[in-house]
Design a protein around this motif. Structure first.
Motif, PDB file in Angstrom:
ATOM      1  N   ILE A 117       0.691  -1.178   0.031  1.00 48.47           N
ATOM      2  CA  ILE A 117       0.074  -0.042   0.123  1.00 48.47           C
ATOM      3  C   ILE A 117       0.913   1.168   0.031  1.00 48.47           C
ATOM      4  O   ILE A 117       0.698   2.148  -0.715  1.00 48.47           O
ATOM      5  CB  ILE A 117      -0.877   0.084   1.169  1.00 48.47           C
ATOM      6  CG1 ILE A 117      -2.041  -1.078   1.124  1.00 48.47           C
ATOM      7  CG2 ILE A 117      -1.743   1.391   1.383  1.00 48.47           C
ATOM      8  CD1 ILE A 117      -2.735  -1.373   2.306  1.00 48.47           C
ATOM      9  N   LYS A 118       2.033   1.091   0.764  1.00 44.50           N
ATOM     10  CA  LYS A 118       2.781   2.311   0.837  1.00 44.50           C
ATOM     11  C   LYS A 118       3.592   2.515  -0.336  1.00 44.50           C
ATOM     12  O   LYS A 118       3.747   3.816  -0.836  1.00 44.50           O
ATOM     13  CB  LYS A 118       3.920   2.187   2.032  1.00 44.50           C
ATOM     14  CG  LYS A 118       3.398   2.370   3.412  1.00 44.50           C
ATOM     15  CD  LYS A 118       4.460   2.260   4.444  1.00 44.50           C
ATOM     16  CE  LYS A 118       3.592   2.427   5.915  1.00 44.50           C
ATOM     17  NZ  LYS A 118       4.918   2.194   6.939  1.00 44.50           N
ATOM     18  N   SER A 119       3.856   1.303  -1.152  1.00 44.81           N
ATOM     19  CA  SER A 119       4.578   1.620  -2.380  1.00 44.81           C
ATOM     20  C   SER A 119       3.849   1.885  -3.721  1.00 44.81           C
ATOM     21  O   SER A 119       4.417   2.524  -4.546  1.00 44.81           O
ATOM     22  CB  SER A 119       5.664   0.542  -2.563  1.00 44.81           C
ATOM     23  OG  SER A 119       4.926  -0.615  -2.687  1.00 44.81           O
ATOM     24  N   SER A 120       2.757   1.604  -3.564  1.00 46.22           N
ATOM     25  CA  SER A 120       1.714   1.928  -4.699  1.00 46.22           C
ATOM     26  C   SER A 120       0.310   1.909  -4.232  1.00 46.22           C
ATOM     27  O   SER A 120      -0.035   1.172  -3.586  1.00 46.22           O
ATOM     28  CB  SER A 120       1.628   0.608  -5.705  1.00 46.22           C
ATOM     29  OG  SER A 120       0.902   0.907  -6.734  1.00 46.22           O
ATOM     30  N   SER A 121      -0.394   2.929  -5.059  1.00 46.29           N
ATOM     31  CA  SER A 121      -1.770   3.235  -4.320  1.00 46.29           C
ATOM     32  C   SER A 121      -2.728   2.507  -5.237  1.00 46.29           C
ATOM     33  O   SER A 121      -3.846   2.408  -4.750  1.00 46.29           O
ATOM     34  CB  SER A 121      -2.061   4.820  -4.571  1.00 46.29           C
ATOM     35  OG  SER A 121      -2.001   5.102  -5.983  1.00 46.29           O
ATOM     36  N   THR A 122      -2.324   1.889  -6.055  1.00 49.50           N
ATOM     37  CA  THR A 122      -3.154   0.962  -6.915  1.00 49.50           C
ATOM     38  C   THR A 122      -3.524  -0.391  -6.112  1.00 49.50           C
ATOM     39  O   THR A 122      -2.748  -0.901  -5.376  1.00 49.50           O
ATOM     40  CB  THR A 122      -2.559   0.261  -8.189  1.00 49.50           C
ATOM     41  OG1 THR A 122      -1.312   0.163  -8.004  1.00 49.50           O
ATOM     42  CG2 THR A 122      -3.006   1.104  -9.544  1.00 49.50           C
ATOM     43  N   SER A 123      -4.845  -0.783  -6.193  1.00 51.65           N
ATOM     44  CA  SER A 123      -5.459  -1.736  -5.532  1.00 51.65           C
ATOM     45  C   SER A 123      -5.442  -1.782  -4.035  1.00 51.65           C
ATOM     46  O   SER A 123      -5.535  -2.607  -3.162  1.00 51.65           O
ATOM     47  CB  SER A 123      -4.670  -3.119  -5.921  1.00 51.65           C
ATOM     48  OG  SER A 123      -4.896  -3.360  -7.155  1.00 51.65           O
ATOM     49  N   LYS A 124      -5.414  -0.551  -3.568  1.00 58.11           N
ATOM     50  CA  LYS A 124      -5.070  -0.098  -2.142  1.00 58.11           C
ATOM     51  C   LYS A 124      -6.336  -0.655  -1.215  1.00 58.11           C
ATOM     52  O   LYS A 124      -6.309  -1.323  -0.362  1.00 58.11           O
ATOM     53  CB  LYS A 124      -4.999   1.456  -1.755  1.00 58.11           C
ATOM     54  CG  LYS A 124      -4.855   1.777  -0.365  1.00 58.11           C
ATOM     55  CD  LYS A 124      -4.857   3.154  -0.058  1.00 58.11           C
ATOM     56  CE  LYS A 124      -3.642   3.874  -0.312  1.00 58.11           C
ATOM     57  NZ  LYS A 124      -3.451   5.374  -0.052  1.00 58.11           N
ATOM     58  N   LYS A 125      -7.324  -0.168  -2.019  1.00 55.50           N
ATOM     59  CA  LYS A 125      -8.789  -0.601  -1.195  1.00 55.50           C
ATOM     60  C   LYS A 125      -9.024  -2.147  -1.251  1.00 55.50           C
ATOM     61  O   LYS A 125      -9.693  -2.760  -0.369  1.00 55.50           O
ATOM     62  CB  LYS A 125     -10.171   0.104  -1.847  1.00 55.50           C
ATOM     63  CG  LYS A 125     -10.397  -0.191  -3.218  1.00 55.50           C
ATOM     64  CD  LYS A 125     -11.586   0.252  -3.527  1.00 55.50           C
ATOM     65  CE  LYS A 125     -12.070  -0.038  -5.042  1.00 55.50           C
ATOM     66  NZ  LYS A 125     -13.267   0.729  -5.540  1.00 55.50           N
ATOM     67  N   ASP A 126      -8.695  -2.804  -2.197  1.00 58.13           N
ATOM     68  CA  ASP A 126      -8.579  -4.427  -2.288  1.00 58.13           C
ATOM     69  C   ASP A 126      -7.851  -5.086  -1.323  1.00 58.13           C
ATOM     70  O   ASP A 126      -8.228  -5.844  -0.645  1.00 58.13           O
ATOM     71  CB  ASP A 126      -8.426  -4.974  -3.670  1.00 58.13           C
ATOM     72  CG  ASP A 126      -9.394  -4.242  -4.716  1.00 58.13           C
ATOM     73  OD1 ASP A 126     -10.451  -4.152  -4.628  1.00 58.13           O
ATOM     74  OD2 ASP A 126      -8.908  -4.145  -5.852  1.00 58.13           O
ATOM     75  N   ILE A 127      -6.693  -4.468  -1.230  1.00 60.32           N
ATOM     76  CA  ILE A 127      -5.584  -4.981  -0.295  1.00 60.32           C
ATOM     77  C   ILE A 127      -6.249  -5.020   1.159  1.00 60.32           C
ATOM     78  O   ILE A 127      -6.340  -5.670   1.966  1.00 60.32           O
ATOM     79  CB  ILE A 127      -4.328  -4.373  -0.433  1.00 60.32           C
ATOM     80  CG1 ILE A 127      -3.838  -5.073  -1.663  1.00 60.32           C
ATOM     81  CG2 ILE A 127      -3.376  -4.925   0.753  1.00 60.32           C
ATOM     82  CD1 ILE A 127      -2.250  -4.346  -1.932  1.00 60.32           C
ATOM     83  N   LEU A 128      -6.764  -3.637   1.506  1.00 59.45           N
ATOM     84  CA  LEU A 128      -7.332  -3.592   2.817  1.00 59.45           C
ATOM     85  C   LEU A 128      -8.292  -4.262   3.186  1.00 59.45           C
ATOM     86  O   LEU A 128      -8.606  -4.971   4.356  1.00 59.45           O
ATOM     87  CB  LEU A 128      -7.848  -1.753   2.932  1.00 59.45           C
ATOM     88  CG  LEU A 128      -6.715  -0.881   3.034  1.00 59.45           C
ATOM     89  CD1 LEU A 128      -7.453   0.358   2.843  1.00 59.45           C
ATOM     90  CD2 LEU A 128      -5.855  -0.994   4.285  1.00 59.45           C
ATOM     91  N   LYS A 129      -9.256  -4.410   2.320  1.00 53.97           N
ATOM     92  CA  LYS A 129     -10.360  -5.405   2.332  1.00 53.97           C
ATOM     93  C   LYS A 129      -9.983  -6.792   2.477  1.00 53.97           C
ATOM     94  O   LYS A 129     -10.504  -7.492   3.354  1.00 53.97           O
ATOM     95  CB  LYS A 129     -11.280  -5.172   1.050  1.00 53.97           C
ATOM     96  CG  LYS A 129     -12.693  -6.055   1.465  1.00 53.97           C
ATOM     97  CD  LYS A 129     -13.678  -5.896   0.179  1.00 53.97           C
ATOM     98  CE  LYS A 129     -14.938  -6.311   0.471  1.00 53.97           C
ATOM     99  NZ  LYS A 129     -15.821  -6.244  -0.708  1.00 53.97           N
ATOM    100  N   ASP A 130      -8.881  -7.136   1.712  1.00 53.50           N
ATOM    101  CA  ASP A 130      -8.412  -8.650   1.975  1.00 53.50           C
ATOM    102  C   ASP A 130      -7.916  -8.808   3.187  1.00 53.50           C
ATOM    103  O   ASP A 130      -8.243  -9.703   3.986  1.00 53.50           O
ATOM    104  CB  ASP A 130      -7.336  -8.794   0.824  1.00 53.50           C
ATOM    105  CG  ASP A 130      -7.019 -10.137   0.263  1.00 53.50           C
ATOM    106  OD1 ASP A 130      -7.971 -11.092   0.813  1.00 53.50           O
ATOM    107  OD2 ASP A 130      -5.931 -10.571  -0.042  1.00 53.50           O
ATOM    108  N   LEU A 131      -6.912  -7.899   3.729  1.00 53.61           N
ATOM    109  CA  LEU A 131      -6.344  -8.177   4.964  1.00 53.61           C
ATOM    110  C   LEU A 131      -7.312  -8.106   6.327  1.00 53.61           C
ATOM    111  O   LEU A 131      -7.165  -9.061   7.023  1.00 53.61           O
ATOM    112  CB  LEU A 131      -5.521  -6.901   5.183  1.00 53.61           C
ATOM    113  CG  LEU A 131      -4.180  -6.972   4.488  1.00 53.61           C
ATOM    114  CD1 LEU A 131      -3.326  -5.658   4.749  1.00 53.61           C
ATOM    115  CD2 LEU A 131      -3.238  -8.204   4.533  1.00 53.61           C
TER     116      LEU A 131
END
Length: 793
Positions: A117-131
């Protein structure tokens, strides 16, 4: 949840785990430094495996967790550096999902996800949801809480905080709210589940452990409040409803109490103002074990403070804050029939504080709360509240608030329901709050300007004014009683109207109240009333030019004073009414209204009657006749017709004193009446009847000669010598140098025969001072002064 070990074992378990963490972290760092990522992740997984334990207490587990988190920062920084070198995070994100155990796997996933997330804003929301979804894999309460806390702490600076989504997949404020609200919900469930694991006898221990962990759950709400794009609307429509739903549905009193207080503390006052109804309705739905009182009071106090702050915008005019709280508090009280009465009163106290801070001019709001409290007491059939009982303490606190806020007893009187609450108090607390009211009036010098106000106040503090039906049989402590009634005496001086006629009505009203106070009280309260009446009579005299009926009004006042002083006589008091009658005679004589001589004569004759009928102690008799003579000597309002019998009576009373020394002194004092006494016929000039003066002094000397005690006899001779000198210097022809020499010689003959003691020494000093005075006069002889030529010293 496995039982935790005893404290001595806890230290050993923690120490062993810490050693393993240090060992594995050292290996991890060495591998990472050699660019052996897979080996480094393996050691990181081994280190994280220590967090799988169920044997540690929450406190020890927290220490272990913090140590592990410190080491994971090294891994996180390494991965960030790898990304800048072109390493693909997506591959690594997939790779760590194959770690053997779920706890290490999820910690590694979160660490890699945060780097991603810190290195790239793409897919930020998906990763947050995933985690946040994957963390459901750990359902052990302690391990799950700390895992989710790690997720929350790691993402605190990376959550999307903008209204519109920027780059594809970067997310918006809605995704951030979804993330935190889901994490909050899951953490709360884990926290509540701790309560229901283990044996019932360990309930207290579990509750203590839960309280130690509560901040982990509350941090979610702190994160929500820190999101800048969460405005009032989003809070109102999305955040608060979901948080409240979770709080109410969990049905756990510890969680509900803590989280409701958390909501109050972390979100801005402006948010609370717009969501009062929904928050307060939720309060009514909480577990019956929850102390709702504290929650509501905390909110009220916070908003009241907000309203009174200089830098706040204040309460919006269209928001009926008091009405909302009043209705919702009533609903909560109604819904909780088992709520302690003191808690109900405490809620009403907080409402009063709110009204006073937010609506200081709305006295009707305060009255409404007082009436509601009275209605609740009646509904619950509350009887007399004893001193120091919980309900009594709360009610006393409530009754003191308007006094302390307004610092004006007249404003308190405007509260129609205020006095009604006194009926629910027992004698002692009722008297205590009455004293508080009167002291406040004295401290702030609050003048009481009308008859209605006097009736209202004295009715309110009646426990200080007269005996009560519920008063204990044993008498009050004499010192406390004297202090309390002395306070009431001072309060009478505050009964002061601008208009003299109104002042007379005030004094009459006060007399009716204080007159029923009983023999022990009236000696403190009626004298101030009498003196206030004398002051009023003098005021009428000063207004003679404006009021042609002033003389009749003065006459009326002295009749009032006569009746009031007579009440003291009926209470078997003697010296006090005697002094008041003498003061009345003096005042009447000085004012000089129509029939003032008759009034003054009546007051003097009453003083004589008291002296003759009520005073029997010889010392008191001498003091009383001295006072009568001294007062009479100052008066000049009597004609010869009245002056003569009064003079004669004084002399007769003095000569009838029981003890010879008292007779001697009394007759000696009478001599002044015949010299400086004044009648209307003389137009205020002194009588200066030298013959009668000489007769009094001769009689005084004769009585002194009859005393058997030589010491007393010589002492009287010295006193008589001083009177001779006084009249000689005043120019009395009947007192001459020959008389002075005879008396000095007599004293000098007798003085050496006295026993040597302190009393004799005092007499000798008195004599020497007297002779020194004569010597000084001889040396500084002038034409105006007396001639002491021939006086043998």
């Amino acid at each position: 949840m496995a039982p935790t070990q005893p404290s001595e074992d806890q230290e050993k378990l923690l120490d062993d785990a810490m050693k393993e963490v240090k060992k594995q972290s050292f290996q991890m760092k060495r591998c990472l430094d050699k660019a052996k990522l897979m080996d480094g992740l393996k050691h990181a997984s081994n280190m994280l495996g220590e967090l799988r334990t169920s044997m540690l207490s929450p406190k020890c587990y927290y220490e272990l967790y913090m140590s592990v988190c410190d080491e994971l920062r090294y891994l996180e920084q390494y991965l960030l550096d790898e990304f800048t070198k072109g390493h693909k995070m997506t591959d690594l994100y997939e790779l760590v999902q194959y770690a053997g155990n779920i706890v290490p796997r999820l910690y590694l996933l979160i660490t890699v996800g945060i780097v991603y997330i810190k290195s790239s804003s793409t897919s930020k929301k998906d990763i947050l949801k995933d985690l946040v979804e994957m963390c459901r894999g750990v359902q052990h309460p302690l391990r799950g809480l700390f895992l989710r806390n790690y997720l929350l702490q790691g993402t605190r600076n990376t959550l999307p905080d903008c209204n519109e989504e920027g780059e594809e997949g970067s997310g918006s404020i809605n995704d951030a709210m979804d993330f935190i609200l889901l994490n909050f919900s899951e953490m709360n469930k884990l926290w509540v589940r701790m309560q229901h694991q283990g044996h019932t006898r360990e309930r207290e221990k579990r509750e203590k452990e839960r309280m130690e962990l509560r901040i982990l759950v509350g941090t979610n709400l702190v994160r929500l409040s820190q999101l800048e794009c969460v405005d009032v609307e989003k809070y109102k429509k999305r955040v608060l409803p979901e948080v409240l739903e979770q709080v109410v549905s969990c049905k756990d009193y510890i969680a509900q109490e803590y989280l409701m207080e958390c909501i109050i503390q972390v979100f801005p006052d402006e948010f609370h103002l717009q969501t009062l109804n929904s928050f307060l309705k939720a309060c009514a739905e909480l577990n019956t074990e929850v102390n709702v009182k504290n929650i509501i009071i905390a909110l009220i106090d916070r908003l009241a403070l907000f309203a009174s702050r200089d830098d706040s915008s204040g309460i919006p005019s269209d928001l009926k804050l008091f009405d909302i709280f009043s209705e919702q508090v009533a609903a909560v009280v109604k819904a909780r029939e088992d709520m302690a009465v003191e808690d109900v009163v405490a809620l009403q106290v907080s409402l009063i504080n709110l009204a006073l801070k937010c609506y200081p001019d709305r006295v009707d709001y305060i009255d409404k709360v007082l009436k509601n409290t009275s209605d609740i007491f009646q509904k619950l059939s509350v009887e007399k509240l004893k001193m120091n009982s919980p309900v009594c303490k709360e009610l006393t606190r409530m009754l003191k608030i308007p006094i302390d806020t307004y610092n004006n007893i007249l404003t308190v009187l405007e509260l129609k329901s205020y006095g009604g609450l006194f009926d629910f108090l027992d004698y002692e607390p009722r008297k205590a709050i009455s004293s508080y009211i009167v002291n406040n009036a004295l401290d702030h010098n609050t003048l009481v300007p009308s008859q209605e106000a006097v009736d209202g106040i004295l009715g309110l503090v009646s426990s200080l004014v007269k005996d009560q039906d519920d008063q204990p049989d044993e008498p009050d402590d004499p010192e406390d009683f004297a202090e309390e009634q002395g306070m009431m005496g001072r309060f009478i001086n505050l009964l002061n109207a601008d208009n003299p006629d109104q002042q007379y009505l005030i004094l009459n009203a006060a007399r009716k109240h204080f007159g029923s106070g009983g023999n022990q009280r009236i000696k403190y309260t009626l004298p101030p009333l009498v003196f206030s009446s004398f002051r009023l009579a003098v005021l009428y005299k000063d207004m003679a030019e404006e009021d042609d009926k002033w003389e009749k009004k003065c006459q009326k006042i002295f009749v009032f004073c006569h009746q009031t002083i007579s009440a003291l006589i009926k209470a078997e008091l003697a010296e006090l009414p005697l002094r008041l009658f003498l003061q009345g005679a003096l005042t009447a004589g000085e004012i000089g209204f129509e029939n003032h001589e008759g009034v003054a004569y009546e007051f003097m004759s009453q003083a004589f009657s008291l002296y003759e009928d009520e005073i029997s102690d010889s010392k008191a008799q001498l003091a009383a006749i001295t006072l009568i003579i001294s007062t009479f000597e100052r008066m000049s309002c009597f004609g010869q017709e009245n002056h003569e019998p009064l003079r004669t009576n004084c002399a007769l009373a003095a000569s009838k004193l029981l003890k010879k020394p008292d007779q001697c002194r009394g007759v000696g004092i009478c001599s002044h009446l015949f010299w400086s006494g004044r009648t209307t016929e003389n137009e205020g000039a002194e009588l200066q009847d030298g013959k009668r003066v000489a007769e009094c002094l001769k009689k005084s000397l004769r009585i002194a000669n009859q005393c058997m005690d030589n010491t007393v006899q010589v002492q009287l001779f010295v006193e008589i010598l001083n009177r001779y000198i006084y009249f000689y210097e005043k120019g009395c022809e009947q007192i001459n140098v020959q008389l002075l020499n005879q008396l000095i010689e007599k004293i000098r003959e007798d003085l050496p025969n006295l026993e040597e003691n302190e009393e004799t020494e005092q007499i000798n000093k008195h004599l020497q001072t007297t002779l020194e005075h004569i010597r000084t006069q001889q040396e500084t002889q002038n034409d105006d002064g007396p001639l002491y030529e021939g006086v043998v010293l």
